[in-house]
Design an enzyme around this catalytic site. Structure first.
Site, short mmCIF file in Angstrom:
data_model
loop_
_atom_site.label_atom_id
_atom_site.label_comp_id
_atom_site.label_asym_id
_atom_site.label_seq_id
_atom_site.Cartn_x
_atom_site.Cartn_y
_atom_site.Cartn_z
N HIS A 105 0.79 -1.20 0.10
CA HIS A 105 -0.04 0.03 0.05
C HIS A 105 0.94 1.35 0.07
O HIS A 105 1.48 1.54 0.93
CB HIS A 105 -1.08 -0.10 1.11
CG HIS A 105 -1.75 1.13 1.37
ND1 HIS A 105 -1.53 1.86 2.35
CD2 HIS A 105 -3.02 1.28 0.75
CE1 HIS A 105 -2.66 2.97 2.28
NE2 HIS A 105 -3.21 2.65 1.29
N HIS A 147 -0.82 10.46 -3.33
CA HIS A 147 -1.90 9.84 -2.92
C HIS A 147 -2.98 11.05 -2.66
O HIS A 147 -4.08 10.65 -3.03
CB HIS A 147 -1.68 9.25 -1.47
CG HIS A 147 -3.39 8.94 -1.04
ND1 HIS A 147 -3.93 9.95 0.05
CD2 HIS A 147 -4.13 7.71 -1.04
CE1 HIS A 147 -5.12 9.27 0.21
NE2 HIS A 147 -5.27 7.89 -0.25
CA CA Z 1 -4.98 3.97 -3.03
#
Ligand code: CA
Length: 300
Positions: free
Chosen positions: A12, A54
């Site tokens: 992630h 992000h």
């Molecule tokens: Ca993502």
């Protein structure tokens, strides 16, 4: 159903438990740890470049306010899409800071304000992954997210198309090429499916409030290969995993963090055992790919 298979481990934002998120060193570390997929969140710069980042804004992860005073919007935030790639490259990326400026979001992680990490493009990351795949002989896949497609469209930028075209240019066309494309927006996924065909492996991301009824999942089957629900949706309502199976959808829950356990779990091992050994999910998004891989290996 078929016998249990090991889940895929999705790093992630890289090995983000150990190095600042979405930095090339963090991606290299995740590759070295043996992650099956490396995740990319993709947003646009003002000059139409795809960058791996992000947030839509830069302020919680970079020194933008210090370097470009006066370039924020009236809401006080500095948006990625208001800066050219050249400008973005001058920023220093750090560990994520809390919104209220009270310090790092995960205090025990890589020391804030340490190192000289930079923003990079999607192409640079794909180059890194393919280079490492070649030099190590171990193939890690790509798991790219179309961030806020509606917002990008309002800024006259077709993010989804550009992302898919870039992936295609690097040889990512079908499931066999080792990649996924993920998005929270169902409309965008349907559009991508119509435009790029049914061979592109798509994952419908879900938030805490998503409808995960049988009917809702059946609708997802019409355009995607799987779902990415938050941990809280998949547990303790164990029904979601079986409903996903019935609908022949993969289930890749997010986000498994050793330093932020969801309520009801005493240890990271307990959390992993619940999802990997009991629920038998198909994959997991984690900030700690090494710990998840160790758990899977011990399981045999
Ligand atoms: Ca993502």
């Amino acid at each position: 159903m078929t016998e249990s298979r090991n889940p895929v481990v999705i790093a992630h934002r890289g090995a983000s438990g150990y190095l600042p998120e979405h930095t090339l060193p963090g991606k290299a570390l995740a590759h070295g740890m043996g992650a099956d997929f490396l995740e990319q969140d993709v947003v646009a710069s003002s000059d139409g470049q795809l960058v791996v980042f992000h947030d839509l804004h830069l302020d919680q992860l970079t020194d933008v306010a210090r370097q470009f005073p006066g370039r924020g919007r009236p809401d006080g935030r500095y948006y990625c899409i208001d800066f050219s790639l050249k400008e973005l490259r001058t920023l220093t990326v750090t560990e994520r800071q809390r919104k209220d400026g009270s310090g790092p979001r995960f205090p025990a992680r890589f020391p804030a304000k340490t190192g000289s990490f930079r923003i990079h493009t999607l192409e640079e990351e794909l180059d890194l992954i393919q280079g490492l795949n070649r030099s190590t002989g171990r193939r890690a896949g790509v798991y790219a997210e179309i961030k806020a497609p509606g917002w990008h469209t309002r800024h006259q930028f077709g993010l989804g198309d550009r992302l898919l075209e870039t992936l295609q240019a690097f040889g990512y066309r079908t499931t066999a090429d080792g990649f996924f494309v993920q998005c929270f927006c169902a409309e965008e996924l349907r559009r991508v499916r119509a435009r790029f065909g049914g061979d592109v492996p798509l994952i419908q991301l879900l938030d805490e409030t998503a409808d995960v009824s049988r009917e809702a999942l059946a609708a997802v089957t019409g355009y995607a290969q799987g779902i990415g629900p938050p941990i809280s949706l998949a547990w303790p309502d164990r029904g979601l995993v079986s409903r996903a199976r019935e609908s022949e959808l993969l289930i890749h829950p997010y986000t498994f963090r050793a330093d932020e356990l969801p309520a009801g779990f005493g240890t990271f091992t307990e959390l992993l055992a619940s999802f990997i050994d009991v629920l038998e999910v198909d994959g997991l998004f984690t900030d700690f790919p090494d710990l998840v891989i160790a758990h899977i290996r011990k399981r045999g």
